[in-house]
Design an enzyme around this catalytic site. Structure first.
Site, PDB file in Angstrom:
ATOM      1  N   ASP A 132       0.840  -1.205   0.000  1.00 22.09           N
ATOM      2  CA  ASP A 132       0.000   0.000   0.000  1.00 22.09           C
ATOM      3  C   ASP A 132       0.873   1.251   0.000  1.00 22.09           C
ATOM      4  O   ASP A 132       0.550   2.252  -0.631  1.00 22.09           O
ATOM      5  CB  ASP A 132      -0.879   0.029   1.254  1.00 22.09           C
ATOM      6  CG  ASP A 132      -1.989  -1.010   1.175  1.00 22.09           C
ATOM      7  OD1 ASP A 132      -1.982  -1.794   0.205  1.00 22.09           O
ATOM      8  OD2 ASP A 132      -2.832  -1.029   2.082  1.00 22.09           O
ATOM      9  N   ASP A 148       0.413   4.154  -2.577  1.00 22.80           N
ATOM     10  CA  ASP A 148       0.070   5.511  -2.163  1.00 22.80           C
ATOM     11  C   ASP A 148       1.090   6.509  -2.698  1.00 22.80           C
ATOM     12  O   ASP A 148       0.746   7.633  -3.065  1.00 22.80           O
ATOM     13  CB  ASP A 148      -0.017   5.603  -0.637  1.00 22.80           C
ATOM     14  CG  ASP A 148      -1.235   4.838  -0.107  1.00 22.80           C
ATOM     15  OD1 ASP A 148      -2.209   4.670  -0.869  1.00 22.80           O
ATOM     16  OD2 ASP A 148      -1.200   4.392   1.050  1.00 22.80           O
ATOM     17  N   LEU A 169     -11.311   7.456   1.599  1.00 25.64           N
ATOM     18  CA  LEU A 169     -10.731   8.375   2.580  1.00 25.64           C
ATOM     19  C   LEU A 169      -9.417   8.910   2.037  1.00 25.64           C
ATOM     20  O   LEU A 169      -8.675   8.176   1.393  1.00 25.64           O
ATOM     21  CB  LEU A 169     -10.408   7.635   3.879  1.00 25.64           C
ATOM     22  CG  LEU A 169     -11.526   7.302   4.847  1.00 25.64           C
ATOM     23  CD1 LEU A 169     -10.984   6.470   5.996  1.00 25.64           C
ATOM     24  CD2 LEU A 169     -12.144   8.589   5.372  1.00 25.64           C
ATOM     25  N   GLU A 218     -10.460   5.975  15.298  1.00 27.11           N
ATOM     26  CA  GLU A 218     -10.860   4.560  15.196  1.00 27.11           C
ATOM     27  C   GLU A 218      -9.765   3.775  14.486  1.00 27.11           C
ATOM     28  O   GLU A 218      -9.024   4.335  13.689  1.00 27.11           O
ATOM     29  CB  GLU A 218     -12.117   4.429  14.319  1.00 27.11           C
ATOM     30  CG  GLU A 218     -13.318   5.164  14.827  1.00 27.11           C
ATOM     31  CD  GLU A 218     -14.431   5.206  13.776  1.00 27.11           C
ATOM     32  OE1 GLU A 218     -14.245   4.641  12.670  1.00 27.11           O
ATOM     33  OE2 GLU A 218     -15.469   5.800  14.078  1.00 27.11           O
ATOM     34  N   LYS A 277      -8.250   1.687  11.567  1.00 19.45           N
ATOM     35  CA  LYS A 277      -8.565   1.521  10.151  1.00 19.45           C
ATOM     36  C   LYS A 277      -8.421   0.040   9.843  1.00 19.45           C
ATOM     37  O   LYS A 277      -7.321  -0.512   9.888  1.00 19.45           O
ATOM     38  CB  LYS A 277      -7.619   2.330   9.283  1.00 19.45           C
ATOM     39  CG  LYS A 277      -7.923   2.205   7.804  1.00 19.45           C
ATOM     40  CD  LYS A 277      -7.122   3.223   7.020  1.00 19.45           C
ATOM     41  CE  LYS A 277      -7.461   3.269   5.546  1.00 19.45           C
ATOM     42  NZ  LYS A 277      -7.871   2.056   4.908  1.00 19.45           N
ATOM     43  N   ARG A 293     -18.303  -2.158  -2.321  1.00 26.02           N
ATOM     44  CA  ARG A 293     -18.201  -0.742  -2.659  1.00 26.02           C
ATOM     45  C   ARG A 293     -18.315  -0.495  -4.160  1.00 26.02           C
ATOM     46  O   ARG A 293     -18.870   0.501  -4.587  1.00 26.02           O
ATOM     47  CB  ARG A 293     -16.891  -0.155  -2.151  1.00 26.02           C
ATOM     48  CG  ARG A 293     -16.811   1.310  -2.545  1.00 26.02           C
ATOM     49  CD  ARG A 293     -15.875   2.078  -1.719  1.00 26.02           C
ATOM     50  NE  ARG A 293     -14.531   1.624  -1.963  1.00 26.02           N
ATOM     51  CZ  ARG A 293     -13.477   2.114  -1.352  1.00 26.02           C
ATOM     52  NH1 ARG A 293     -13.631   3.056  -0.462  1.00 26.02           N
ATOM     53  NH2 ARG A 293     -12.296   1.659  -1.619  1.00 26.02           N
ATOM     54  N   GLU A 335     -16.503  -3.294   7.331  1.00 23.51           N
ATOM     55  CA  GLU A 335     -15.409  -3.966   6.658  1.00 23.51           C
ATOM     56  C   GLU A 335     -15.529  -5.468   6.899  1.00 23.51           C
ATOM     57  O   GLU A 335     -15.798  -5.902   8.020  1.00 23.51           O
ATOM     58  CB  GLU A 335     -14.124  -3.453   7.302  1.00 23.51           C
ATOM     59  CG  GLU A 335     -12.969  -3.261   6.418  1.00 23.51           C
ATOM     60  CD  GLU A 335     -13.036  -2.033   5.518  1.00 23.51           C
ATOM     61  OE1 GLU A 335     -12.176  -1.941   4.646  1.00 23.51           O
ATOM     62  OE2 GLU A 335     -13.933  -1.178   5.675  1.00 23.51           O
ATOM     63  N   LYS A 356     -11.839  11.150  12.653  1.00 29.09           N
ATOM     64  CA  LYS A 356     -13.073  11.744  12.142  1.00 29.09           C
ATOM     65  C   LYS A 356     -13.531  12.851  13.078  1.00 29.09           C
ATOM     66  O   LYS A 356     -13.364  12.734  14.298  1.00 29.09           O
ATOM     67  CB  LYS A 356     -14.191  10.696  12.094  1.00 29.09           C
ATOM     68  CG  LYS A 356     -13.892   9.483  11.252  1.00 29.09           C
ATOM     69  CD  LYS A 356     -15.004   8.437  11.347  1.00 29.09           C
ATOM     70  CE  LYS A 356     -14.635   7.224  10.497  1.00 29.09           C
ATOM     71  NZ  LYS A 356     -15.559   6.096  10.676  1.00 29.09           N
TER      72      LYS A 356
HETATM   73  S1  IVH Z   1     -14.978   5.741   7.359  1.00 30.38           S
HETATM   74  C1  IVH Z   1     -16.979   8.465   4.399  1.00 30.38           C
HETATM   75  N1  IVH Z   1     -13.784   4.251   9.170  1.00 30.38           N
HETATM   76  O1  IVH Z   1     -10.893   2.433   4.517  1.00 30.38           O
HETATM   77  C2  IVH Z   1     -16.272   7.685   5.444  1.00 30.38           C
HETATM   78  N2  IVH Z   1     -13.427   3.741   6.873  1.00 30.38           N
HETATM   79  O2  IVH Z   1      -9.148   3.767   2.663  1.00 30.38           O
HETATM   80  C3  IVH Z   1     -15.437   6.609   4.861  1.00 30.38           C
HETATM   81  N3  IVH Z   1     -12.014   1.783   6.491  1.00 30.38           N
HETATM   82  O3  IVH Z   1     -13.424   3.311   2.266  1.00 30.38           O
HETATM   83  C4  IVH Z   1     -15.301   5.429   5.667  1.00 30.38           C
HETATM   84  N4  IVH Z   1     -11.661   1.313   8.607  1.00 30.38           N
HETATM   85  O4  IVH Z   1     -13.521   0.968   3.457  1.00 30.38           O
HETATM   86  C5  IVH Z   1     -13.973   4.472   7.859  1.00 30.38           C
HETATM   87  N5  IVH Z   1     -12.829   3.003  10.884  1.00 30.38           N
HETATM   88  C6  IVH Z   1     -13.026   3.224   9.577  1.00 30.38           C
HETATM   89  C7  IVH Z   1     -12.437   2.401   8.571  1.00 30.38           C
HETATM   90  C8  IVH Z   1     -12.664   2.705   7.225  1.00 30.38           C
HETATM   91  C9  IVH Z   1     -11.426   0.956   7.352  1.00 30.38           C
HETATM   92  C10 IVH Z   1     -11.932   1.641   5.025  1.00 30.38           C
HETATM   93  C11 IVH Z   1     -13.177   2.044   4.296  1.00 30.38           C
HETATM   94  C12 IVH Z   1     -12.736   3.213   3.447  1.00 30.38           C
HETATM   95  C13 IVH Z   1     -11.284   2.895   3.259  1.00 30.38           C
HETATM   96  C14 IVH Z   1     -10.480   4.096   2.831  1.00 30.38           C
END
Ligand code: IVH
Length: 676
Positions: free
Chosen positions: A35, A39, A85, A121, A123, A144, A181, A297
């Site tokens: 990744d 990136d 994100l 949170e 990820k 998605r 997820e 967030k």
């Molecule tokens: S929030 C609009 N929270 O990571 C808000 N995403 O790289 C978007 N992901 O698309 C999602 N853990 O699939 C959120 N705690 C978390 C997450 C998370 C993993 C994933 C999600 C997102 C991707 C972006």
């Protein structure tokens, strides 16, 4: 002018590379780079596009979320788009994110200097999924996809044991899109890869790829056999309810019986959020799911709205990714691995070094082009990288430490030196052994054919196969069936008895069940389980060979990739001739021996404990159903239990299962597992 066209060329190149890696990651589930590297490519592209907006079309990968859709699934539109994100590896950028939000929200807040309320949170490194619950009932699960539309994978998602079909408690909204997820634990990842290794099938790179590949299986029974998990953390569309703060979502999900993140942090201001990110990094190895970063967030959903979104991602959230661990070591040698189907893969032999908690002494080099692109030479000092369970990779060469006599690596010459008769597949970076009579390929083919999970020919191991080929007694599979004890006697290690035994074992294999033959042929992607599915479905080899890709893809357990692979295999004249000789001259059995309407062994290998009163089955009836489908029932819950089937007034067994983290299911869930 010249400079501009150089830039345009680089942008094109980057876009093509990013698109290729997106596809490898999202659709094929076999990434070639980490990744971090991906990136970095995306970042370089974005920088160039920002400086030259005329070079940035609206569908550039910098502005879209990629696409995971496959033709085999129904496409469904999300009620609210699923954004991605923005991510960063830098603390400074995280603080810049906070500065931006403070500015954007300045007018909204009574005291604009106050720190902003954040939630931090984990990820989760899985694949994004969107669930629809209507009046508390699960009605749909969609990947998605491209963010607007995804694949309908409801049947597969329903097999996830910890996901409730019906939400607990009351007061559920009329409709809610619940997002999260799907992931796989490291333990399950290792179990599946162990099985694949035993079957000489390619291993999955990491739990995420395996989870993503699993959710795109056409047969829910295959999905149920691999244990998927899920964690839910956000809301899309919502009718009949509202959340004022992000952390309420976690608490509400928990009350509804949904699996949620193990821990989250509420933090006033970016300094405290940063402290939480650091704590998360220390704790994350203890979490059930693989994490590759933190998501920061804005906690207040009102302010989220005001901050708004770009076409790709919200402005109120950002992910901070933990960099993959790197280490420096010396690459002693490039060795060439020969796959069962003749694929030749370069592997770096390294001085052992500890990276991300384990000792690394080999790393994948992917293919000839990757070696050339990175100019990797034997004797070079290299940086190796490992992220979680990703197979270690060589990132780059430390050129300052290159020995003066190190020569560029000549892939073709190395293959010649090793005596491999090989060719580069047109249009690809991969090399393959070529020729019907390639001894290395013949050896691999025969070994696989004779293996325990294929034709199971006792006594036909690596050494013997080598001897048979060396003495030119065997050039291909059908030759095995012409062997006589007299042919073997002159060979080393053979006496009368062992020669007779081997001939008898080969002879006995003619009567094997069809699936053993199908698996033994070594069709790429077809493992023992798929061979069983094919044999059960078609009943005879002729019927299988007559099927086209579309018909194959409709078979339970067979995906589109496998279907393609099967038709391509039988279309190859060498393969066809080999199969014909096995059937017509060697007289191997080509019919399925097990009856076609046998109960599917969907629970094979799984151990159940039953407790409490079930709604419609007695415990004995439940036990009989489980056993008929290949499962096992025991009396008490232990670490070896896969599922606790619990009914009304379940007692201590339920508590024990909770403590041990054993999956608890109800009768409908059992039926779902039985039916697949
Ligand atoms: S929030 C609009 N929270 O990571 C808000 N995403 O790289 C978007 N992901 O698309 C999602 N853990 O699939 C959120 N705690 C978390 C997450 C998370 C993993 C994933 C999600 C997102 C991707 C972006």
């Amino acid at each position: 002018m010249a400079e501009n066209s150089d830039i345009a060329r680089r942008v094109e190149e980057l876009r093509a590379e990013v698109a290729r890696h997106e596809r490898l990651y999202r659709v094929e589930n076999r990434p070639e780079i980490t990744d971090t590297r991906f990136d970095a490519l995306l970042r370089e592209l974005r920088k160039l596009e920002d400086a030259h907006p005329d070079l940035a079309p609206p569908d550039s990968p910098t502005r879209t979320v990629g696409d995971d859709r496959l033709e085999a699934f129904e496409t469904v539109r999300h009620l609210r788009p699923m954004a991605s994100l923005d991510n960063t590896y830098s603390r400074d950028e995280l603080f810049a994110f906070d500065q931006r939000l403070l500015r954007v929200l300045a007018e909204e807040r009574a005291d604009p200097g106050d720190p902003l309320p954040y939630i931090v949170e984990p990820k989760i490194d899985g694949l994004a999924i969107s669930l629809v619950y209507e009046n508390g009932k699960l009605t749909r699960a969609v990947t998605r996809g491209n963010g607007e539309e995804g694949d309908n994978v409801t049947a597969n998602v329903r097999t996830i044991p910890t996901l409730p079909d019906t939400l607990a408690g009351g007061g559920h909204p009329g409709l809610i899109e619940i997002r999260g997820e799907i992931y796989m634990t490291l333990a399950e990842f290792r179990r599946v890869n162990g099985e694949r290794e035993a079957e000489d099938q390619p291993k999955f790179m990491n739990p995420r790829n395996l989870a993503a590949g699993t959710i795109k299986q056409l047969d829910p029974r295959v999905v149920a056999r691999r244990r998927l998990e899920i964690v839910l953390y956000s809301v899309g569309a919502l009718e009949g309810g509202r959340f004022d703060e992000q952390h309420e979502i976690h608490e509400c999900f928990r009350a509804w019986g949904l699996p949620v993140v193990e821990k989250y942090w509420q933090a006033q201001g970016i300094e405290k959020a940063w402290a939480a990110v650091e704590e998360l990094d220390r704790l994350r190895s203890t979490f059930a799911y693989p994490t590759d970063g933190a998501v920061i967030k804005l906690d207040n959903t009102n302010w989220q709205q005001i901050a708004g979104s770009t076409s790709k991602a919200p402005r109120w959230a950002i992910s901070y990714k933990f960099a993959a661990e790197q280490a420096e070591t010396v690459l002693r040698k490039v060795s060439i691995q020969v796959g069962r189907t003749g694929a030749l893969t370069p592997v770096a032999e390294l001085d052992p070094v500890v990276v991300a908690g384990s000792t690394v002494s080999r790393a994948t080099l992917h293919n000839e082009d990757e070696i050339a692109r990175k100019d990797i030479r034997e004797g070079d000092t290299v940086i190796v990288e490992k992220a979680g369970e990703i197979i270690p990779a060589v990132v780059r060469v430390v050129t300052e430490k290159r020995p003066p006599d190190a020569e560029p690596f000549d892939f073709a010459a190395r293959l010649r030196d090793l005596g491999h008769n090989a060719e580069r597949v047109p249009g690809q970076a991969a090399w393959h052994l070529k020729g019907r009579n390639n001894p290395e390929l013949t050896r691999r083919r025969i070994e696989h054919f004779a293996g325990r999970t294929a034709m199971d020919i006792d006594g036909l191991g690596t050494e013997i196969v080598r001897q048979l080929i060396g003495a030119d007694l065997v050039r291909d599979l059908p030759d095995l069936y012409r062997l006589k004890a007299e042919d073997l006697l002159p060979l080393e290690k053979f006496a009368r008895k062992s020669a007779d035994n081997l001939v008898a074992a080969i002879d006995a294999s003619r009567a094997n069940d069809l699936w053993r033959l199908i698996h033994g042929l070594g069709i790429p992607h077809v493992g023992a389980q798929s061979a069983k599915d094919l044999a059960r479905h078609f009943g005879s080899l002729d019927a299988l060979m007559a099927a086209d890709t579309e018909i194959l893809a409709e078979v339970d357990g067979i995906g589109p990739v496998m279907a393609e692979s099967i038709t391509a295999f039988f279309a190859d004249p060498d393969n066809e001739a080999r199969v014909r000789a096995l059937v017509d001259e060697a007289n191997v059995n080509t019919r399925a021996l097990e009856s076609r309407d046998e109960t599917p062994q969907n629970l094979s290998g799984l151990t159940f404990v039953i407790t409490g009163t079930l709604p419609s089955l007695s415990r004995d009836e439940a036990k009989a159903l489980i056993e008929k489908a290949g499962g096992k029932c025991t009396g008490s819950v232990s670490k070896k239990t896969d599922y606790l089937l619990a009914g009304e007034s379940a007692g201590s067994k339920l508590d024990k299962a909770d403590t041990l983290g054993i999956h608890v299911i109800d009768e409908p869930k059992l039926r779902a597992l039985l039916e697949g």
